[in-house]
Structure formats: structure tokens, C-alpha cells
Write a protein that holds these residues in place. Structure first.
Motif, PDB file in Angstrom:
ATOM      1  N   GLY A 111       6.113   9.233  -4.470  1.00 29.05           N
ATOM      2  CA  GLY A 111       4.915  10.003  -4.787  1.00 29.05           C
ATOM      3  C   GLY A 111       3.752   9.111  -5.144  1.00 29.05           C
ATOM      4  O   GLY A 111       3.859   7.879  -5.112  1.00 29.05           O
ATOM      5  N   PRO A 112       2.604   9.710  -5.504  1.00 23.84           N
ATOM      6  CA  PRO A 112       1.410   8.911  -5.813  1.00 23.84           C
ATOM      7  C   PRO A 112       1.562   8.165  -7.130  1.00 23.84           C
ATOM      8  O   PRO A 112       2.208   8.632  -8.066  1.00 23.84           O
ATOM      9  CB  PRO A 112       0.298   9.960  -5.891  1.00 23.84           C
ATOM     10  N   ALA A 113       0.942   6.986  -7.191  1.00 26.78           N
ATOM     11  CA  ALA A 113       0.982   6.148  -8.392  1.00 26.78           C
ATOM     12  C   ALA A 113      -0.407   5.575  -8.630  1.00 26.78           C
ATOM     13  O   ALA A 113      -1.122   5.218  -7.690  1.00 26.78           O
ATOM     14  CB  ALA A 113       2.006   5.029  -8.235  1.00 26.78           C
ATOM     15  N   THR A 114      -0.795   5.440  -9.900  1.00 31.81           N
ATOM     16  CA  THR A 114      -2.090   4.876 -10.259  1.00 31.81           C
ATOM     17  C   THR A 114      -2.003   3.357 -10.290  1.00 31.81           C
ATOM     18  O   THR A 114      -1.049   2.782 -10.806  1.00 31.81           O
ATOM     19  CB  THR A 114      -2.546   5.409 -11.629  1.00 31.81           C
ATOM     20  N   VAL A 115      -3.027   2.711  -9.726  1.00 36.22           N
ATOM     21  CA  VAL A 115      -3.109   1.251  -9.686  1.00 36.22           C
ATOM     22  C   VAL A 115      -4.126   0.813 -10.738  1.00 36.22           C
ATOM     23  O   VAL A 115      -5.280   1.248 -10.705  1.00 36.22           O
ATOM     24  CB  VAL A 115      -3.548   0.762  -8.291  1.00 36.22           C
ATOM     25  N   PRO A 120      -2.198  -1.891   2.081  1.00 39.05           N
ATOM     26  CA  PRO A 120      -2.072  -0.502   2.529  1.00 39.05           C
ATOM     27  C   PRO A 120      -2.004   0.451   1.347  1.00 39.05           C
ATOM     28  O   PRO A 120      -1.808   0.028   0.211  1.00 39.05           O
ATOM     29  CB  PRO A 120      -0.762  -0.512   3.322  1.00 39.05           C
ATOM     30  N   THR A 121      -2.140   1.726   1.640  1.00 37.13           N
ATOM     31  CA  THR A 121      -2.160   2.725   0.573  1.00 37.13           C
ATOM     32  C   THR A 121      -0.781   3.281   0.271  1.00 37.13           C
ATOM     33  O   THR A 121      -0.641   4.117  -0.629  1.00 37.13           O
ATOM     34  CB  THR A 121      -3.092   3.886   0.947  1.00 37.13           C
ATOM     35  N   GLN A 122       0.244   2.855   1.000  1.00 30.67           N
ATOM     36  CA  GLN A 122       1.584   3.345   0.735  1.00 30.67           C
ATOM     37  C   GLN A 122       2.616   2.271   1.036  1.00 30.67           C
ATOM     38  O   GLN A 122       2.355   1.313   1.762  1.00 30.67           O
ATOM     39  CB  GLN A 122       1.889   4.605   1.542  1.00 30.67           C
ATOM     40  N   PHE A 133      -2.028   4.509  -4.803  1.00 30.40           N
ATOM     41  CA  PHE A 133      -0.926   4.026  -3.966  1.00 30.40           C
ATOM     42  C   PHE A 133       0.169   5.082  -3.959  1.00 30.40           C
ATOM     43  O   PHE A 133       0.435   5.717  -4.983  1.00 30.40           O
ATOM     44  CB  PHE A 133      -0.379   2.710  -4.506  1.00 30.40           C
ATOM     45  N   THR A 134       0.797   5.284  -2.816  1.00 32.99           N
ATOM     46  CA  THR A 134       1.868   6.275  -2.692  1.00 32.99           C
ATOM     47  C   THR A 134       3.176   5.590  -2.335  1.00 32.99           C
ATOM     48  O   THR A 134       3.253   4.849  -1.345  1.00 32.99           O
ATOM     49  CB  THR A 134       1.530   7.326  -1.623  1.00 32.99           C
ATOM     50  N   TYR A 135       4.176   5.851  -3.151  1.00 34.78           N
ATOM     51  CA  TYR A 135       5.523   5.355  -2.860  1.00 34.78           C
ATOM     52  C   TYR A 135       6.214   6.332  -1.918  1.00 34.78           C
ATOM     53  O   TYR A 135       6.211   7.550  -2.145  1.00 34.78           O
ATOM     54  CB  TYR A 135       6.346   5.221  -4.134  1.00 34.78           C
TER      55      TYR A 135
END
Length: 522
Positions: free
Chosen positions: A392-396, A340-342, A411-413
Motif C-alpha cells: 500500500g501507499p507509504a509516506t516518504v 520510481p513511485t512503487q 511511494f507504494t509498496y
């Protein structure tokens, strides 16, 4: 101490000099100590094997078997670690281009002893006595029936080995002059490169008979590979090119594709790219078989690359006959969106990333390493568990031996949702005559998950539908509102109400809550 190959073998492993072509300084069949310059990038890594490595083939386990022409043995490379495992396996004289049959046995043509050795790839032991074939066997390839075709360079024929009996069946099949490479297309036809007659013979493997006339190609065709689209790609040593054959019509498609100097080997990967081992250029060229064009610059490898094979995970392995090693090429990863994206800031979310060239990957999310990274055999999908991170958003970022790629803000925490609890203290008053014992109404807000008071949140004080005012919770989670001026209204309604509309802290999202408090007369 160097070892020399006999003259016929030198002819197989070396072609006549052609105008405009250069040869490596080391003689084929001699132990070479020459290596590429130290500053030269040799793909991702190089694996030392025996002297004069030639052919290579993958076993069902994924291990790579390399025929060493000098010491007449076969090295086994674990492609999981890219290291040699176990001792070399002795075979016949001057083993060349081998194959692995569906039964798991490797069939190794021994050009120096006119035999084919059989290796059980489960035990890495030789099975039975070598199979006599004669005619200087060169290349082995598996047919749809499971039998093995072996080209015979000096006899201008192809022999058929029954892999259930490990014996030659039928008469040799006559082909062109000096046959070397052979590959089988999806239609069941085998395509044989005739180096000495500059053409390709087509054999129906169901009947073991030649189909039609030989197909003219470039000068000194040496090896052939079949692309996912069914076309045959023929590496022409003498013309520094690759010819494409449509296997449905057995005709040449378009113009030859220029590659590096003296392409001896060719293989096609699961992504549809073809790779040529350019022996005199010490490089590998990449061809996009969808467009039949060369992609990028040639990739430097070891000295005298002579054969190439592509693993299911897209890694490319190249035997370097003059530097006695196998170069490993791994291209940078490509990534599709994460799924998932978050996930929660506490980490622990299992994510999936699809892409290509993911073998050996590590994953970094928001500057922190993910754990439990697992990549599938094809290198096209990985799973990992997210580390804790800031909301918040994080780079993968995915890093492999071949490079790295990133999904910016991929990805968003998010904060977890916690239930809240709001309690209100009854108003302390005296009815007759009316007066207050304590001047404040109080409400306490608690995080029900942690059990801790929640400071800094807004609490609304109401009587019925009438808004009295708002107050903010202190460090103990308590909000206070002066009741002195509203005592009469509180008494008339038998108490008051408090409401929390919901909010957030650095570690959680709080759900709404409310409470009612009555009146107490001490």
C-alpha cells in the motif's frame, strides 16, 4: 590577551559611525570572548576558527578557507563534516577577503603587511614568498583570464596578479575612494565597491581599463556579488540596503532593497537567492533576486557577521568576526516526486529523489529507514534503497540538519507476482457397475516461488463447459468437491478440470493456473 590592529586596518574593518546605526560591543581587531545568548538559534551549527575571522572562499575540493585577521592565519573547514581540518596556515599580517583561482591556489590579501599570500589548496602549504602589492590590499577576486584582482583600500587602486607567475602585472588601476569588494560579471567586467566615494567602478578585465563613469549606489558600499541573471548586488553598510546594478547597461535597477543593520558581506547562491551578512544586527538577510524582495525574517548568526559564502549544495557559511566562528545555515529540504513511485514489499528498490537542500539527508519510507542514501554534490538529488514495507501507499520523509519534508503517500509498496501450480487428483471410480471409491475430487494449489501450499484460495471445478462448483483451499492448499452426485458426468467426459483465476496472499500476487484430471479404476 587581546591584539589590536593598526589604525588604517581599523578603518578597513570598521566604518565611521552613521546616524541610526549601532555597533557591536567588541572592538574589531580585539580577541572577543562574547557570544550570542545561549537561547539564540545560531543557524544549524557554528564552527570555531581563529580570532577575528573575515573572508572565506571555497577550494575546488569543496573545502572552505577562512582568513583569521587576529592570528594572521587561514583555517580550513571540511564542508563534508563542517569541522576544521589540520592546523591553521600562517600567512601575512591581518589577512582579509581571499579568493581561490582556477589553478587551485588561494590568494590571501594581507592588509597588515601589504602583501598577498598564495596557498596551494591541495597541500595546504604556502607557495613562495608573499606577493608585494602595497596600498592595504582588501579583497581578491578572479577574472575570466584566471588572473586575480586585488583592491587596495588605502591607495584607491586595483592591482592585477598573474596567477601563472604570481607577480603583479601592469600598473594599478585607479578607481574610487577606499575600494573594498570586487566581483566579475558574465560579461567580463569587474565591479568595484568604493566605500569612501559611495559608488561602483566598472573595469574591463580584458584591457584592465575603467569603463564609463562610476555608478552611484548607497552609503559605504562594501561588497558585491553577481546573481545568475547577471545583475550585480551591492551591500551598502551605511544605508542598510542592497543596490542592484544591471551589468548590461551599468545602471541601477529599482529602489535599494532594505536589509539588516550594516550589511558588510553579500553572496549569491546557486538557487539565485542573495545573502547579506548584517554585522551590527548579528543576522543574515535573504533576497530573492528574481523579485528583488527580502524573503522571510533575518536569520540569527554569530556576533559581528562580516562575510558570507554559499556552497554548491546551497549551505550558507558566515564568518562572525566578534565570536570567532563560522555559522552554517542549511535551509529545510524541498522535494519533487520520488522515482520510481512503487516497489516490492520486500524492499531493495533503488529510488531517486530530486529537490533542494538535500545535503546530509536521511530517508524514511513508511516509518522505516532507507539504506544506502547518497546525495550529489549540489544537494539537489539523492538515491536510496527502500526498506521492506507493508503493501500500500507509504509516506516518504527526508530529514537534514536544516529540517524535514515529506511526500505523503509518495511511494507504494506492491506485492511480487508468483507463479502458481494447480494439480488435480484423478477420480477413483468403478465403471461397471458405476460407483465411487472416494467421494471427493481434490485439487492442490502451490506457490511455485516458495514451494509452499496456498490456503484460502478459490478453486473452480468444471466438466467441459459445465460448472460443477467451487471450493476453498485448506491449510495444506487442498480444495475438495463431492463427486458422488456427478459421477456419471465425470465418467462420460473422462475426467474433470480445475481452475484458479489468480489471487493474492499477504506476501505475493498469485498468477492463474489450471489442471485436468482423468478417471482411475483401482
Amino acid at each position: 590577551m587581546s591584539t589590536s590592529l593598526q589604525s588604517p586596518l581599523q578603518e578597513l574593518l570598521r566604518t565611521a559611525s552613521l546616524p541610526g546605526q549601532a555597533w557591536p560591543t567588541a572592538e574589531v581587531g580585539e580577541v572577543s570572548r562574547a557570544a550570542a545568548p545561549a537561547h539564540l538559534f545560531l543557524a544549524v551549527t557554528s564552527i570555531p576558527v581563529g580570532n577575528n575571522p573575515i573572508g572565506l572562499a571555497f577550494s575546488p575540493s569543496g573545502d572552505l578557507y577562512v582568513a583569521n585577521g587576529g592570528p594572521s592565519n587561514v583555517s580550513v573547514i571540511s564542508t563534508a563534516t563542517d569541522t576544521v581540518v589540520g592546523a591553521p596556515i600562517p600567512v601575512g599580517g591581518t589577512p582579509v577577503w581571499l579568493t581561490v583561482a582556477p589553478n587551485g591556489n588561494a590568494y590571501v590579501p594581507n592588509s597588515g603587511s601589504n602583501t598577498v599570500s598564495v596557498i596551494n589548496t591541495t597541500t595546504n602549504t604556502v607557495v613562495g614568498a608573499p606577493i608585494p602589492v602595497g596600498g592595504q590590499p582588501a579583497v581578491a577576486a578572479v577574472t575570466p583570464s584566471g588572473n586575480v584582482y586585488v583592491t587596495q583600500f588605502a591607495a584607491n587602486t586595483v592591482s592585477v596578479i598573474d596567477t601563472t607567475l604570481n607577480t603583479v602585472v601592469g600598473l594599478p588601476i585607479a578607481v574610487g575612494a577606499q575600494p573594498v569588494g570586487v566581483a566579475v560579471a558574465p560579461n567580463g567586467n569587474a565591479y568595484v565597491c568604493n566605500r569612501g566615494s559611495n559608488n561602483v567602478t566598472v573595469i574591463n578585465t580584458a584591457t584592465n581599463t575603467v569603463v564609463g563613469l562610476p555608478i552611484p549606489v548607497g552609503a559605504q558600499p562594501n561588497f558585491v556579488a553577481i546573481a545568475p541573471n547577471g545583475n550585480a548586488y551591492v551591500a551598502n553598510i551605511g544605508s542598510n540596503s542592497v543596490t542592484v546594478i544591471d551589468t548590461t547597461t551599468n545602471t541601477v535597477v529599482g529602489l535599494p532593497i532594505p536589509v539588516g543593520n550594516q550589511p558588510w558581506g553579500i553572496a549569491v547562491g546557486p538557487n539565485g537567492n542573495a545573502y547579506t551578512a548584517n554585522r551590527a544586527a548579528n543576522s543574515v538577510s535573504v533576497i530573492d533576486t528574481a523579485t528583488n524582495t527580502v524573503v522571510g525574517a533575518p536569520i540569527p548568526v554569530g556576533a559581528g557577521p562580516i562575510a558570507v559564502a554559499v556552497a554548491v549544495n546551497g549551505k550558507v557559511y558566515v564568518t562572525n568576526i566578534n565570536s570567532d566562528n563560522v555559522s552554517v545555515i542549511q535551509f529545510p529540504p524541498t522535494l519533487a516526486p520520488i522515482n520510481p513511485t512503487q516497489g516490492l514489499i520486500t524492499g531493495g528498490t533503488v529510488v531517486t529523489i530530486t529537490g533542494t537542500n538535500l545535503t546530509g539527508a536521511s530517508v524514511n519510507i513508511g516509518g522505516n529507514p532507507a539504506t544506502g542514501v547518497s546525495v550529489n554534490a549540489g544537494g539537489t538529488q539523492l538515491t536510496a534503497t527502500t526498506p521492506p514495507g507493508a503493501a500500500g501507499p507509504a509516506t516518504v520523509t527526508v530529514t537534514t540538519p536544516g529540517g524535514s519534508a515529506s511526500l505523503v503517500n509518495g511511494f507504494t509498496y506492491i506485492l511480487p507476482v508468483h507463479a502458481s501450480s494447480l494439480t488435480a487428483t484423478p477420480a477413483l471410480t468403478k465403471l461397471f457397475p458405476p460407483h465411487v471409491y472416494f467421494p471427493f475430487l481434490t485439487a492442490t494449489l502451490t506457490d511455485q516461488v516458495t514451494g509452499l501450499p496456498v490456503p484460502g484460495q478459490t478453486i473452480v471445478f468444471k466438466i467441459g463447459s459445465n460448472l460443477l462448483g467451487m471450493a476453498t483451499t485448506d491449510a495444506q492448499g487442498v480444495a475438495r468437491f463431492n463427486e458422488t452426485l456427478i459421477l456419471t458426468l465425470i465418467l462420460a467426459n473422462g475426467g474433470y478440470d480445475v481452475e484458479f483465476a489468480g489471487g493474492s496472499t499477504p506476501s505475493a500476487i498469485l498468477s492463474p493456473s489450471s489442471a485436468h484430471a482423468g478417471v482411475i479404476e483401482p
